[in-house]
Write a protein that holds these residues in place. Structure first.
Motif, mmCIF file in Angstrom:
data_model
loop_
_atom_site.group_PDB
_atom_site.id
_atom_site.type_symbol
_atom_site.label_atom_id
_atom_site.label_comp_id
_atom_site.label_asym_id
_atom_site.label_seq_id
_atom_site.Cartn_x
_atom_site.Cartn_y
_atom_site.Cartn_z
ATOM 1 N N ALA A 124 0.835 -1.210 0.000
ATOM 2 C CA ALA A 124 0.000 0.000 0.000
ATOM 3 C C ALA A 124 0.865 1.254 0.000
ATOM 4 C CB ALA A 124 -0.926 -0.015 1.208
ATOM 5 N N TRP A 128 1.528 3.812 -3.388
ATOM 6 C CA TRP A 128 1.212 5.244 -3.342
ATOM 7 C C TRP A 128 2.463 6.084 -3.577
ATOM 8 C CZ3 TRP A 128 -3.058 7.646 -4.112
ATOM 9 C CH2 TRP A 128 -4.275 7.031 -3.818
ATOM 10 N N SER A 182 -14.447 3.696 -7.158
ATOM 11 C CA SER A 182 -13.067 3.394 -7.552
ATOM 12 C C SER A 182 -12.658 4.141 -8.814
ATOM 13 C CB SER A 182 -12.880 1.888 -7.743
ATOM 14 O OG SER A 182 -13.767 1.397 -8.729
ATOM 15 N N TRP A 185 -10.401 6.788 -7.941
ATOM 16 C CA TRP A 185 -9.084 6.361 -7.468
ATOM 17 C C TRP A 185 -8.111 6.394 -8.639
ATOM 18 C CZ3 TRP A 185 -10.517 1.267 -4.387
ATOM 19 C CH2 TRP A 185 -11.433 1.595 -3.379
ATOM 20 N N ARG A 193 -5.511 0.226 -7.715
ATOM 21 C CA ARG A 193 -6.902 0.098 -7.267
ATOM 22 C C ARG A 193 -7.132 -1.216 -6.517
ATOM 23 N NH1 ARG A 193 -10.363 2.751 -12.359
ATOM 24 N NH2 ARG A 193 -9.589 4.882 -12.037
ATOM 25 N N ILE A 196 -5.532 -0.735 -3.074
ATOM 26 C CA ILE A 196 -6.348 0.173 -2.257
ATOM 27 C C ILE A 196 -7.574 -0.555 -1.720
ATOM 28 C CG2 ILE A 196 -7.848 2.207 -2.321
ATOM 29 C CD1 ILE A 196 -5.988 3.380 -4.439
#
Length: 385
Positions: A124, A128, A182, A185, A193, A196
């Motif tokens: 995660a 990012w 989504s 996103w 995605r 997430i």
């Protein structure tokens, strides 16, 4: 502004986010557009500035005292409490006492053995990080507005001329499910995605477990705080913070002092670069994150529900000149339209309710319009006796 010439404003994308300075009011008084042109902090950092633009220079009383890059020496470290959730759920009385003390005295604690896979936590954060390292044009497609804050942003609050924090961010929704979209996103990196979605599901579950602990330690039934939050209709959202290198970190903050307006925050920190500081008494304590631990802090809504038995605590983020920093703040919040007030079981003749009823929608307007302002908002709502 002396350093205005140093600020390079990136060209706007073709998705309707130009003319940000034009503010269109919605029913909450928040605009569809920002009051001033948006400047991406990452773009400033990558332009090799030697001086910090004036918009980011804090008044002397708000500046950090020291520049911190790596962990404090172990001997000098005063850290927030550490809670072993596996041990706690196994009935360990010491852990129950420790988390109760953390909620009442610190408002912050770290949790280990929490059930979220380390591989997912790393994926995660690093996914990012890859997003923020994309070309600016790819990120501008997701530019946000002050109406919902959802998407790619660079400021909190809509006050024109405000001194800004040294960060960019991405804000998105998980709960309630009708808000989960989504398509809002990022689509790059290609797996973002999927990561997430899995991460959000795991943290919603962890948030529910933590609520049961907090409720029980207040002498309530395990599900009472959760029910006060709206049961299965709780809110859940995430703000991913990107703190670029800063040319003069002693003059700036990555995030100004504030208490979180919501319920509980579950933070996945950058375990290679410290930055989070917690106010403990009159001292700012730099949190040394344990690898694969989450940092949990109580928000204003928990303080209100507990009638101030639990405390939300002021915290801030410092930056540095050598390393970028990425953190994921997951917010587990009350359903937005439920009036939040002290739990009846925690109100007595000697401890009357300290706060009037207010929905979370009403409450969070303050930080969305004014930006971070310490604990001024929750303290201003204490009822006169």
């Amino acid at each position: 502004m002396n350093n205005q010439d140093e600020i390079k404003i990136e060209p706007e994308s073709k998705n309707g986010f130009n003319d940000r300075e034009q503010e269109v009011k919605n029913k909450n008084g928040l605009g569809e557009k920002w009051p001033e042109p948006i400047v991406r902090v990452q773009s400033l950092a990558e332009s090799n500035l030697t001086n910090l633009p004036e918009r980011y220079i804090k008044p002397p009383s708000q500046r950090p005292q020291t520049t911190i890059i790596n962990h404090q020496p172990e001997a000098a470290a005063l850290n927030i409490p550490v809670i072993d959730l596996d041990s706690l759920f196994s009935g360990n009385e010491d852990d129950k006492k420790r988390i109760s003390e953390a909620c009442r005295e610190w408002g912050f604690f770290q949790v280990i053995n929490h059930g979220v896979k380390p591989e997912l936590m790393d994926a995660a954060r690093e996914t990012w990080r890859s997003f923020f390292n994309l070309p600016v044009e790819a990120k501008e497609v997701y530019s946000n507005s002050p109406k919902t804050y959802e998407g790619y942003g660079s400021r909190l609050g809509v006050e024109k001329g405000a001194i800004l924090d040294w960060n960019d961010y991405y804000y998105l929704h998980f709960r309630p499910l009708p808000l989960k979209d989504s398509n809002k996103w990022p689509s790059l990196p290609t797996n973002i995605r999927e990561v997430i979605d899995e991460y959000g599901k795991e943290l919603v579950n962890l948030g529910g477990r933590l609520m049961a602990i907090l409720s029980s330690n207040l002498g309530l039934k395990e599900d009472q705080l959760q029910e006060a939050f709206g049961g299965e209709e709780v809110g859940a959202c995430m703000r991913v913070n990107y703190y670029p290198k800063c040319p003069q970190p002693e003059l700036a903050l990555g995030l100004s002092p504030h208490s979180d307006p919501g319920g509980i925050t579950i933070l996945l920190p950058d375990d290679q670069v410290v930055g989070l500081q917690v106010r403990h008494g009159d001292t700012w304590i730099t949190v040394n994150p344990l690898r694969h631990a989450f940092i949990v802090n109580l928000g204003d809504q928990v303080q209100i529900l507990s009638n101030s038995k639990y405390k939300s605590v002021e915290h801030r983020v410092v930056v540095n000149s050598e390393k970028e920093r990425v953190s994921l703040a997951f917010f587990y919040n009350p359903k937005s339209d439920i009036p939040i007030q002290p739990m009846q079981q925690l109100v007595t003749s000697t401890m009357p309710p300290l706060y009037p009823p207010m929905t979370f929608d009403q409450y969070r307007l303050f930080i969305r319009t004014q930006g971070p302002r310490g604990k001024s908002y929750v303290e201003s709502h204490i009822s006169p006796r």
